[in-house]
Design a protein around this motif. Structure first.
Motif, PDB file in Angstrom:
ATOM      1  N   UNK A 106       0.508  -1.441  -0.157  1.00  0.00           N
ATOM      2  CA  UNK A 106      -0.171   0.404  -0.069  1.00  0.00           C
ATOM      3  C   UNK A 106       0.861   1.279  -0.138  1.00  0.00           C
ATOM      4  N   UNK A 107       0.431   2.322  -1.103  1.00  0.00           N
ATOM      5  CA  UNK A 107       1.298   3.514  -0.632  1.00  0.00           C
ATOM      6  C   UNK A 107       2.755   3.359  -1.505  1.00  0.00           C
ATOM      7  N   UNK A 108       3.252   2.018  -2.021  1.00  0.00           N
ATOM      8  CA  UNK A 108       4.276   1.728  -3.042  1.00  0.00           C
ATOM      9  C   UNK A 108       4.039   2.904  -4.408  1.00  0.00           C
ATOM     10  N   UNK A 109       4.412   3.521  -4.613  1.00  0.00           N
ATOM     11  CA  UNK A 109       4.896   3.863  -6.083  1.00  0.00           C
ATOM     12  C   UNK A 109       5.634   3.689  -7.038  1.00  0.00           C
ATOM     13  N   UNK A 110       5.968   3.100  -8.424  1.00  0.00           N
ATOM     14  CA  UNK A 110       6.365   3.182  -9.770  1.00  0.00           C
ATOM     15  C   UNK A 110       6.571   3.891 -10.301  1.00  0.00           C
ATOM     16  N   UNK A 111       7.708   4.297 -11.082  1.00  0.00           N
ATOM     17  CA  UNK A 111       7.339   5.335 -12.185  1.00  0.00           C
ATOM     18  C   UNK A 111       8.210   4.618 -13.296  1.00  0.00           C
ATOM     19  N   UNK A 112       7.398   4.792 -14.668  1.00  0.00           N
ATOM     20  CA  UNK A 112       7.999   4.539 -15.679  1.00  0.00           C
ATOM     21  C   UNK A 112       8.072   5.292 -16.501  1.00  0.00           C
ATOM     22  N   UNK A 113       9.541   4.904 -17.312  1.00  0.00           N
ATOM     23  CA  UNK A 113      10.265   6.195 -17.864  1.00  0.00           C
ATOM     24  C   UNK A 113      10.503   5.856 -19.540  1.00  0.00           C
ATOM     25  N   UNK A 114      10.436   6.767 -19.944  1.00  0.00           N
ATOM     26  CA  UNK A 114       9.263   5.683 -22.269  1.00  0.00           C
ATOM     27  C   UNK A 114      10.315   7.013 -23.037  1.00  0.00           C
ATOM     28  N   UNK A 115      10.549   6.476 -23.690  1.00  0.00           N
ATOM     29  CA  UNK A 115      11.093   7.239 -24.663  1.00  0.00           C
ATOM     30  C   UNK A 115      11.205   7.086 -26.236  1.00  0.00           C
ATOM     31  N   UNK A 116      10.705   7.322 -27.382  1.00  0.00           N
ATOM     32  CA  UNK A 116      10.025   6.941 -28.169  1.00  0.00           C
ATOM     33  C   UNK A 116      11.053   6.531 -29.159  1.00  0.00           C
ATOM     34  N   UNK A 117      11.906   5.793 -29.921  1.00  0.00           N
ATOM     35  CA  UNK A 117      12.885   6.179 -30.833  1.00  0.00           C
ATOM     36  C   UNK A 117      11.918   6.680 -32.534  1.00  0.00           C
ATOM     37  N   UNK A 118      12.983   6.676 -33.056  1.00  0.00           N
ATOM     38  CA  UNK A 118      11.802   6.776 -34.596  1.00  0.00           C
ATOM     39  C   UNK A 118      11.682   5.939 -35.195  1.00  0.00           C
ATOM     40  N   UNK A 119      11.597   4.577 -35.034  1.00  0.00           N
ATOM     41  CA  UNK A 119      11.728   3.302 -35.827  1.00  0.00           C
ATOM     42  C   UNK A 119      10.143   3.145 -34.534  1.00  0.00           C
ATOM     43  N   UNK A 120      10.469   2.973 -33.495  1.00  0.00           N
ATOM     44  CA  UNK A 120       9.252   2.455 -32.593  1.00  0.00           C
ATOM     45  C   UNK A 120       7.620   2.788 -33.585  1.00  0.00           C
ATOM     46  N   UNK A 121       7.392   1.024 -33.850  1.00  0.00           N
ATOM     47  CA  UNK A 121       7.206  -0.145 -32.826  1.00  0.00           C
ATOM     48  C   UNK A 121       7.783  -0.997 -33.171  1.00  0.00           C
ATOM     49  N   UNK A 122       8.492  -1.169 -34.491  1.00  0.00           N
ATOM     50  CA  UNK A 122       9.680  -1.478 -35.331  1.00  0.00           C
ATOM     51  C   UNK A 122      10.436  -1.927 -34.258  1.00  0.00           C
ATOM     52  N   UNK A 123      11.279  -0.455 -33.607  1.00  0.00           N
ATOM     53  CA  UNK A 123      12.647  -1.403 -32.850  1.00  0.00           C
ATOM     54  C   UNK A 123      11.470  -1.035 -31.417  1.00  0.00           C
ATOM     55  N   UNK A 124      12.115  -1.322 -30.457  1.00  0.00           N
ATOM     56  CA  UNK A 124      12.083  -1.128 -28.467  1.00  0.00           C
ATOM     57  C   UNK A 124      12.118  -0.028 -28.316  1.00  0.00           C
ATOM     58  N   UNK A 125      11.290   0.756 -27.186  1.00  0.00           N
ATOM     59  CA  UNK A 125      11.583   1.547 -26.552  1.00  0.00           C
ATOM     60  C   UNK A 125      12.777   1.853 -25.538  1.00  0.00           C
TER      61      UNK A 125
END
Length: 375
Positions: free
Chosen positions: A145-164
């Motif tokens: 309870x209260x635990x927070x997680x943060x996902x930091x995401x950045x898109x390459x130009x070729x996403x979704x053909x390559x992974x972010x």
């Protein structure tokens, strides 16, 4: 409230655009067309249907990647990649409507992506800046309870053909657990999400597996032990010289600055091609920094050279800190730029780099990096 009906209308097998999905899927409740904003569960069903009809296309893309072909040589264009990115961003915005849940760290990049997709951008190629955002979620079980997680995401130009670029952070995990969780997430994305829109999959995977990590840490927590008179392990001062094929991504550059500050390390990073990072401080902190950096997605990264100096473990803590500070060659940590040039501004003046290293008393590493003597 009556049942929900989804009526698909698919006229061809090519990959549909996001706008075509909106036109071809009629969402009805109680026999009437429901316009305007829809409740969260409707968007969830919408996403699942959207992904379902992308299976054929994404499977082809995955096969292309496995065959070793470059994505830009295949039928999917930068515009189609950008359309997929914008469609996913709009869906994420619908699912996480508040800034406490979804925060875009570069609004200009998002505006440029939208202009490019809508055809109002002045350039013919993809926008130079890439969308970056943070997804913040809370776990709601009794143990977390209260635990927070943060996902930091950045898109390459070729996403979704390559992974972010996706990095997960959680204050409820130890550094070793966080490093292990990141490695497992990277492996999951590599195995299951090549060629697919995958940010939501990453969020769900982290929710499921983060719960397991925290439960495991609670079960394995050792009982408190009485302090023993055993001798302390010897302290070591380290300096790591890290080489990368290139460092362009703003998210990676920010992580390098943030992690070095968090761990109390001094040194510098030089973005561009090649990329150079130097960190110095207690060995445990340097190793922690390296364990975080190396699990990010890189074309090539390695420790080119390292220096380890044993410290007097009998010293008092205050004297030990003074001893460590006396061995530092850098004051604080900074991102150093040396007259960027080239078409993309990604090459540095190596002569200025050599002078910088010479002033810090470590010019010998220049030859280790580049195989030539600086001057």
């Amino acid at each position: 409230m009556g049942p929900l009906f989804l009526l698909p209308c698919v006229s061809c097998v090519r990959r549909p655009k996001e706008s075509e999905f909106k036109q071809n899927f009629i969402i009805r409740r109680c026999g009437t067309l429901d316009s305007g904003k829809l409740p969260l569960y409707v968007y969830t069903v919408y996403i699942k249907i959207l992904f379902c009809f992308q299976i054929s296309y994404c499977s082809v893309t995955k096969s292309i990647l496995e065959a070793g072909l470059r994505p830009e040589t295949c039928s999917m264009s930068y515009l189609e990649w950008a359309e997929s990115q914008l469609a996913e961003i709009e869906l994420l915005t619908s699912m996480f409507p508040t800034v406490e849940e979804l925060e875009f760290t570069d609004q200009l990049a998002l505006a440029e992506l939208r202009d490019y997709v809508e055809g109002s951008a002045s350039t013919g190629g993809p926008p130079p800046s890439r969308p970056q955002f943070l997804i913040k979620q809370k776990l709601d079980s009794a143990n977390t309870e209260g635990t927070v997680f943060i996902l930091s995401c950045a898109y390459p130009s070729e996403y979704p053909s390559v992974l972010p670029e996706i990095t997960v952070r959680c204050s409820g995990l130890s550094r070793a657990q966080q490093t292990q969780l990141q490695a497992l997430l990277n492996a999951y994305l590599m195995e299951n999400c090549q060629g697919e829109i995958c940010v939501l999959s990453a969020v769900e995977w982290v929710k499921d597996n983060l719960q397991l990590f925290i439960d495991k840490s609670l079960l394995e927590a050792p009982a408190p032990k009485k302090e023993s008179a055993s001798p302390r392990m010897p302290e070591v001062f380290s300096r790591l010289w890290i080489y990368s094929h290139h460092i362009y991504n703003k998210s990676k550059r920010k992580n390098i600055l943030d992690w070095s500050k968090e761990l109390g390390l001094s040194g510098f990073s030089m973005p561009g091609k090649p990329g150079i990072v130097c960190v110095e401080g207690p060995q445990s902190a340097c190793e922690d920094f390296w364990s975080r950096v190396k699990v990010l997605t890189w074309k090539k990264i390695m420790i080119r050279h390292r220096e380890d100096i044993s410290l007097d473990c009998q010293s008092e803590d205050s004297r030990l800190v003074e001893h460590i500070d006396s061995l530092r060659k850098f004051t604080g940590f900074e991102e150093a730029m040396f007259d960027p040039h080239g078409n993309r501004g990604n090459h540095m003046d190596l002569g200025q780099l050599y002078q910088f290293l010479n002033e810090k008393g470590c010019c010998e590493v220049f030859q280790m990096y580049f195989g030539i003597e600086g001057r």
